[in-house]
Design an enzyme around this catalytic site. Structure first.
Site, PDB file in Angstrom:
ATOM      1  N   HIS A 177      37.308  59.665  50.194  1.00  0.00           N
ATOM      2  CA  HIS A 177      36.509  59.628  48.948  1.00  0.00           C
ATOM      3  C   HIS A 177      37.387  59.332  47.731  1.00  0.00           C
ATOM      4  CE1 HIS A 177      33.380  61.655  51.363  1.00  0.00           C
ATOM      5  NE2 HIS A 177      34.398  62.359  51.837  1.00  0.00           N
ATOM      6  N   SER A 298      50.916  37.738  31.272  1.00  0.00           N
ATOM      7  CA  SER A 298      49.729  37.542  30.447  1.00  0.00           C
ATOM      8  C   SER A 298      50.115  36.668  29.271  1.00  0.00           C
ATOM      9  CB  SER A 298      49.221  38.899  29.952  1.00  0.00           C
ATOM     10  OG  SER A 298      48.443  38.719  28.788  1.00  0.00           O
ATOM     11  N   GLU A 311      44.923  40.081  43.980  1.00  0.00           N
ATOM     12  CA  GLU A 311      43.561  39.976  43.439  1.00  0.00           C
ATOM     13  C   GLU A 311      42.862  38.719  43.956  1.00  0.00           C
ATOM     14  OE1 GLU A 311      43.451  40.748  39.069  1.00  0.00           O
ATOM     15  OE2 GLU A 311      45.544  41.278  39.421  1.00  0.00           O
TER      16      GLU A 311
END
Ligand code: ARG
Length: 479
Positions: A177, A298, A311
């Site tokens: 969980h 970035s 990703e």
């Protein structure tokens, strides 16, 4: 595509090359040339040209069999072999002129063969249809790709196993969980992915058996009246067997569905691993770092190092799953046998192979570039009372029934939370207040390594077990 659609021959003016004009390519039945729009809409040569090696291999085996069976002459065979060798060399060298008006890889190669060697080229298609030809080509092509992918899956597993080998004693929190559950070793966690990729490799090997069946000889759909030796062609091309029903042979694409399903499952595994890499690298976990060469920056935030590869791999799983859906939907409404719909099997299949191969390759490399921040992993395992189950098991060994022990430990955790301490930092007297049978040896049980060592069951996280698994995988992945 090296050529743009040429002007069509006017009706009544046959083109010099019979296959250069679609109106003539089929038969004299057609009274007008194909519309330019239809030509562009139906052409597949822009993408199916990558089947050329398989197409030539299939044609060579077919021609050799036709000659052996006395259907074509030895001279025809020699001409076909010479022509196809020339065509193969031209394609390899980028000299081959692919023509849109010749629709697909098959007609392009056949037309060129006839241009090169004359009548022998026109005899190649005896006892064959593009329906069994294309099914054969795709299977041959996919078989080769599967063998490449199998190697990449081995590399992926090796990268994970070798990283694991260094971390059988590195403790991290195991989660359920997404809450801290019990301590595990980082090695144990990585080897869970090795299990997944080893099942993927098994699935791929299983799919290969059904890919590796020969459709050729089914001709258009019903078989052929020529005395073909299908088994001989299968042997020559390395097929394990021959498709046993001609209707099924030309219409079946189960092998493509199965392959794409196996690829989708593998991409789901890659995606789950990617998700964990992204989490582990975030400042909030800080479990790992990735080598700079696998990160991107970035354009606005100078401090950023992003795990773009992981990703993107996670994102690309969606694309492969999409291809599986596309192929399932492609097949579901098709009556027997071949329908032009089937031409749509290629792009999803090709892209599935390309995406899976590129993803496995880069992921295996990137896993090799992971740096593990042991202290941070261990500190995270210390938060969340990961050894609470160990305390319950300790009490059970002292004679308390498990359900009661569970309750006792809940009290202990409550006390620890109130005091802002880990269970292992509670004073012995406090623990004894909950259960008098607790003695000094409890602190070994409450330690992270004590917890790990205790799980010394087959498949458990104890270093002894994990080391045995590392050895098993290394032996399995050898050679
Ligand atoms: N380009 C076609 C395909 O990929 C080849 C088979 C064409 N057969 C036919 N009967 N039109 O499916």
């Amino acid at each position: 595509m090296t050529s743009s659609p040429p002007p069509h021959a006017l009706p009544g003016q046959p083109a010099a090359d019979p296959l250069a004009n679609k109106a003539q390519a089929w038969s004299a039945l057609f009274n007008e040339p194909m519309s330019a729009l239809v030509q562009r809409y139906t052409a597949s040569v822009g993408f199916d040209q990558r089947l050329w090696r398989a197409d030539i291999a299939g044609s060579l085996a077919h021609a050799a069999m036709l000659a052996a069976q006395g259907v074509i002459s030895a001279q025809d065979l020699a001409d076909i072999q010479r022509g196809l060798a020339q065509i193969g060399a031209d394609i390899e060298a980028g000299r081959f002129e692919w023509k849109l008006e010749l629709e697909d890889v098959h007609l392009n190669i056949e037309a060129r063969l006839t241009a090169l060697v004359g009548d022998a080229g026109k005899r190649l298609h005896t006892g064959r249809s593009r329906n069994d030809q294309v099914a054969t080509d795709v299977r041959l092509w996919l078989r080769t790709e599967i063998d490449g992918l199998a190697g990449l899956m081995t590399d992926m597993q090796r990268a994970l196993v070798e990283l694991a080998a260094q971390h059988t004693d590195t403790v991290m929190p195991g989660f359920t969980h997404m809450q801290v559950a019990q301590p595990v070793s980082f090695a144990h966690h990585l080897l869970a992915y090795v299990e997944m990729f080893s099942r993927d490799a098994e699935r791929l090997a299983d799919v290969r058996k059904r890919v590796n069946q020969l459709p050729l000889g089914a001709a258009a759909l019903a078989g052929t009246s020529y005395p073909l030796d299908r088994e001989g062609v299968a042997r020559a091309l390395g097929f394990e067997g021959v498709c046993q029903n001609s209707l099924d042979a030309v219409s079946d694409r189960d092998f493509a569905l199965e392959f794409t399903a196996a690829a989708s499952i593998c991409m789901v595994h890659v995606s789950r691993l990617s998700e964990e890499i992204v989490l582990w690298m975030s400042q909030n976990f800080g479990f790992i770092d990735l080598a700079d060469r696998y990160c991107t920056g970035s354009s606005i935030m100078p401090q950023k190092r992003n795990p773009d590869v992981a990703e993107l791999a996670r994102g690309k799983s969606g694309r492969v799953i999409g291809h599986l859906t596309a192929l399932l939907v492609l097949m579901k409404g098709q009556p027997l046998t071949y329908n032009k719909d089937n031409q749509e099997d290629k792009e999803p299949l090709f892209d599935t192979v390309d995406t899976l191969a590129a993803t496995l390759r880069i992921m295996a490399e990137m896993v090799g570039g992971i740096t593990v921040k042991k202290a941070a992993m261990e500190a995270a395992a210390m938060r969340g009372y990961a050894t609470a189950t160990d305390l319950a098991d300790y009490l059970v060994k002292k004679g308390q029934p498990f359900r009661d022990a569970h309750e006792t430990v809940a009290h202990a955790v409550k006390l620890a939370i109130a005091q802002g301490l880990d269970l292992s930092a509670l004073p012995l007297a406090t623990l004894q207040g909950l259960n008098a049978s607790i003695t000094e040896d409890v602190f070994e049980v409450l330690s992270l390594r004590g917890s790990l060592n205790a799980r010394n069951v087959l498949g458990g996280t104890a270093p002894a077990q994990v080391l045995a698994q590392v050895a098993r995988h290394r032996a399995r992945l050898q050679g």
